[in-house]
Enzyme design. Structure first.
Site, PDB file in Angstrom:
ATOM      1  N   GLN A 223       0.822  -1.205   0.000  1.00 28.37           N
ATOM      2  CA  GLN A 223       0.000   0.000   0.000  1.00 28.37           C
ATOM      3  C   GLN A 223       0.863   1.264   0.000  1.00 28.37           C
ATOM      4  OE1 GLN A 223      -3.017  -2.245   3.070  1.00 28.37           O
ATOM      5  NE2 GLN A 223      -3.155  -0.024   3.093  1.00 28.37           N
ATOM      6  N   ARG A 370      -8.504  -1.173   8.480  1.00 29.82           N
ATOM      7  CA  ARG A 370      -9.536  -0.138   8.325  1.00 29.82           C
ATOM      8  C   ARG A 370      -9.727   0.652   9.607  1.00 29.82           C
ATOM      9  NH1 ARG A 370     -14.544  -1.496   4.211  1.00 29.82           N
ATOM     10  NH2 ARG A 370     -14.104   0.327   2.968  1.00 29.82           N
ATOM     11  N   GLU A 741     -12.605   4.402   6.005  1.00 26.27           N
ATOM     12  CA  GLU A 741     -12.678   3.484   7.142  1.00 26.27           C
ATOM     13  C   GLU A 741     -13.857   3.743   8.067  1.00 26.27           C
ATOM     14  OE1 GLU A 741      -7.941   3.366   8.022  1.00 26.27           O
ATOM     15  OE2 GLU A 741      -9.075   5.189   8.176  1.00 26.27           O
TER      16      GLU A 741
END
Ligand code: MCN
Ligand code: CUN
Length: 796
Positions: A223, A370, A741
């Site tokens: 990521q 998240r 999130e």
């Protein structure tokens, strides 16, 4: 007559444009790490420890070496000769790449085999003989700090015990005084269990070292490609321009793909040693057992209350279980992440938080999933505590929250634990939610049902989340300041490419960044391509997590577009033969103020940048912007769930879920709704079914999809989403706040609060997640709280 474009038609801000990336994803044309095959590529598999804590007496890999097709067997000892047996973590700890002295969790990496194909490599792993001497095992913080507890990190100097850190924030004395003045003191204790992001695609990498050019190219599931490049440069001591990290399509990240894993490091070393590309693709069990866990935190708190419902102060204590290595990938200076964002939405005069982190014999974990770095735990505790407090006061759940919310006119608001929240309309969101769920009516129905022995419950949860690290003043990773970047190149035909330092994993950046450019420049979104994830081409950035992409990289996209517009204005003045001051802008076009019919489009300006620029102007229409946000963005949400609990079995069904999200200006409302639905689905799964824990021997119970259940369309309830409250972010160039999130952060408490509400009158204050039927049944039947903390019995 001016001719401004219709922003929605060109796919600008507010357009529910279909996700352009889905064209390739739904046709099977995505290009994931495992889709890539390089000439001469070998395959790597990892041997993992079956034991949670054991001394390694010896490793005999001779049989593995003898298997035809095996090219290399890596062990900790070999890694040590290259100073790579241990690696630094993003939290200033060290982590074993391959175990040398001890194994410290079940599933830990012990050896790697590189072979012609993955099957040979797997077989060869099984031929490696490891002689273990088992040691006592620790699976929770209480055991970690008990007298005589074995020291897990005996590899570290100055580590006499299993405490990673202690940390506190707030005003301890002031909080004590608030408690002295309280009419009522409310208390709650709970365990937020481990959960696992479990993306569909597991982690993996293909390392390709070319001796001739000295260049190392790594395709990998990350990521944050630039952070990986920096880490490889530091750990492998390779110069940065000789390292290229490419993060191809990612099949879900959810935080799981932020940390640096041993598999990446081993594939890189193997490729350097063998001078051939080496591919490592993790299997599902490997992913579930060893990679970036989340949560696993024990929260204990008290609230000082005045009898009219005013919250006077809050005290919180937290024990965080970090597993064997402190490898949180979080960019704050605060050891416990942003846990102290708890109660940020409430106007509370004083608070104090104490936190302690401990090592245990579990896979390293902590922040990922998240979450924006423990905000999930913060908001869960906050909303569970608020419900308990309202109950103790005998006050209505909604009225108690409304009375204590930070008021609309009180922003920016300094929270008692030190954050500065930016904006919001909390009471309005709550009102929209209550109306949507039919609050008053539900309470009546609940009472009527109760009279007939049926248990209905309603749970409210609110959340505000600090999203968008940094600013660079307060946030960094290993000293690298948090900011982000965007580069925009407008070609001569007016088509464009935008690149950012973020990395989408399914969130839809290829769609939304083009929308921001369309909004700023009037270039239709379909004329703009978005590219991320290649460190040789993307501008430096810190990647995608903590819903920071829109707050930071998205802001950079707006800012770079404005730089391009400023240059295009000069080109327009040249083309229209007027001075810049006489030029006006409307979407997609500059025109002469006194003669609006005389204008040039942004596309005409682009052509002029390459073919007809004024004397002395640098040709081309390209630029880069680095954006360092002045503050985090603070979205707000209200989630309300209603449930019915079956008293005979403890099974609970969701009757309705209402979500009111205020994430400021929505770039793409459809994508935002997708993010909310996805988050609520995960929240429901965490609350209802996802069970991953440890027995007394440190065996990971639930490391498979028979126990750790992924919610499907069959069991996932329907969600009613509301978007009518919009509080633009005051410091973001287009007013947007993060959303990625929010629902996963705020959602779980809505479901748990609903079940606890259904049990009201039984004296049950808490059941730990997941609220499995047997736990609910036990609480109902025995009128007691149910803890889910490990160790559990293996047959649970
Ligand atoms: N968006 C918007 N308007 C806003 C805010 C966001 O249209 N006001 C859009 C964005 O442009 C982006 C999406 O919504 O396309 C999410 O944006 P943002 O809130 O900026 O979050 P990030 O892009 O930084 O995504 C990270 C966040 C995190 S931290 C996790 S974990 C998570 C999540 O996103 N992982 C996901 N959602 C996910 N969704 C998918 N499909 N896959 C993951 O791995
Ligand atoms: Cu914490 S999971 Mo997301 O921030 O990648």
């Amino acid at each position: 007559m001016t001719q401004a474009l219709d922003e929605i038609k060109i796919g600008g801000l507010g357009a529910s444009r279909k996700r352009v990336e889905d064209d390739r994803f739904i046709r099977g044309k995505g290009n994931y790490t495992d889709d890539i095959t390089l000439p001469g590529m070998l395959h790597m598999e990892i041997l993992r420890s079956p034991l949670a804590h054991a001394r390694i007496k010896s490793i005999d890999a001779s049989k593995a070496w003898d298997i035809p097709g095996v090219h290399l067997v890596l062990t900790g000892e070999m890694m040590a000769t290259r100073n790579l047996a241990w690696m630094p973590t993003l939290s200033y700890d060290t982590q074993a790449v391959l175990a040398t002295d001890k194994v410290r969790f079940q599933g830990q990496e012990v050896a790697c085999v590189i072979a012609d194909d993955p099957y040979i490599a797997k077989d060869a792993c099984e031929a490696i003989d490891v002689d273990y001497e088992p040691l006592p095992v620790i699976v929770n913080p209480k055991q970690a700090v008990a007298d005589g507890a074995p020291v897990i990190r005996d590899d570290k100097e100055n580590q006499p015990d299993n405490v990673v850190y202690t940390w506190e924030v707030g005003d301890a004395a002031g909080t004590d005084r608030a408690f002295e003045q309280a009419d009522v003191i409310s208390r709650l204790q709970l365990h937020y269990p481990r959960s696992h992001p479990s993306p569909i695609e597991c982690c993996g990498s293909i390392a390709d070292f070319n001796r001739a050019t000295s260049k190392l190219t790594v395709y990998m599931t990350t990521q944050a490609p630039h952070i990986i490049r920096a880490a490889v440069a530091l750990v492998a001591e390779l110069p940065e321009h000789m390292i290229r990290i490419i993060s191809p399509d990612i099949g879900g990240g959810f935080g799981n793909k932020v940390p640096v894993y041993p598999g990446y490091v081993c594939s890189i070393l193997a490729s350097i040693l063998l001078e051939r590309p080496v591919k490592w693709i993790e299997d599902k069990t490997g992913n579930l057992i060893s990679t970036g866990f989340a949560r696993d935190i024990y929260l204990d708190g008290e609230m000082a209350l005045r009898s009219d419902g005013k919250i006077l102060g809050v005290r919180m204590h937290c024990d965080a279980d970090h597993g064997a290595f402190f490898s949180d990938a979080q960019p704050s200076k605060f050891k416990i992440g942003l846990l102290h964002s708890a109660f940020a939405a409430y106007d509370i005069p004083v608070a104090h938080l104490q936190a302690r982190g401990t090592y245990t014999n579990k896979a390293p974990g902590g922040v990922a999933y998240r979450c924006s770095f423990r905000v999930t735990e913060a908001m869960f505790f906050q909303e569970r505590m608020v419900q308990a407090a309202a109950g103790d006061l005998g006050m209505d759940q909604a009225a108690f929250r409304r009375m204590n919310f930070v008021a609309d006119e009180d922003f920016p608001h300094r929270t008692p634990l030190g954050f500065l929240t930016d904006s919001g309309q909390y009471a309005k969101c709550l009102d929209v939610g209550l109306k949507a769920v039919g609050y008053e009516d539900f309470r009546k129905r609940q009472e009527e049902a109760r009279a007939k022995g049926r248990l209905l419950g309603l749970g409210i949860s609110t959340m505000t989340e600090p999203l968008g690290a940094g600013n660079s003043r307060e946030y960094d990773i290993l000293g690298i300041k948090m900011f982000d970047s965007a580069e925009l190149k407008v070609h001569m035909t007016g088509k464009a490419i935008v690149r950012t330092g973020a990395r989408t994993q399914g969130q839809g950046h290829e769609t939304t960044w083009a929308q921001i450019v369309a909004h700023e420049l009037g270039i239709p979104a379909e004329d703009i391509v978005v590219e991320e994830g290649d460190t040789d081409t993307a501008p430096f950035g810190m990647g995608t997590y903590a819903s920071r992409s829109t707050p930071v990289a998205g802001a950079a996209v707006a800012m770079v577009s404005r730089k391009i517009r400023a240059k295009a204005r000069k080109l327009a003045a040249h083309l229209l033969e007027v001075s810049e001051e006489d030029i006006e802008w409307e979407l997609g076009r500059f025109y002469v103020r006194s003669a609006p019919d005389r204008g040039v489009t942004i596309q005409e300006c682009a052509m002029a940048a390459y073919s007809n620029m004024p004397d002395g102007m640098e040709p081309g229409l390209e630029n880069t912007a680095y954006y360092d946000p002045p503050n985090l963005t603070w979205p707000f949400a209200v989630y309300i769930a209603t449930v019915e609990v079956d008293p005979a079995t403890g099974v609970w069904d969701v009757l309705s879920v209402v979500a009111v999200d205020d994430c400021g200006v929505r770039i793409n409302p459809m994508i935002v709704e997708g993010q909310i639905m996805g988050g609520l689905t995960e929240a429901y799964a965490m609350a209802n079914m996802q069970f991953i824990t440890f027995d007394a021997e440190g065996n990971c119970v639930g490391s498979n999809y028979m126990d750790y259940l992924l919610p499907t369309a069959w069991e996932t309830p329907g969600f009613e989403l509301h978007s009518e409250v919009v509080t633009p972010c005051p410091h973001h160039p287009i007013g947007a706040k993060g959303i990625g999130e929010c629902a996963a952060v705020g959602g779980p408490a809505a479901f748990v609060n609903a079940v606890i509400d259904a049990l009201s009158g039984t004296g049950v204050r808490n059941i730990d997640m997941p609220l499995l039927p047997d736990r609910v049944w036990e609480a109902l039947t025995h009128h007691r709280d149910v803890s889910g903390a490990p160790p559990v019995r293996s047959d649970d």
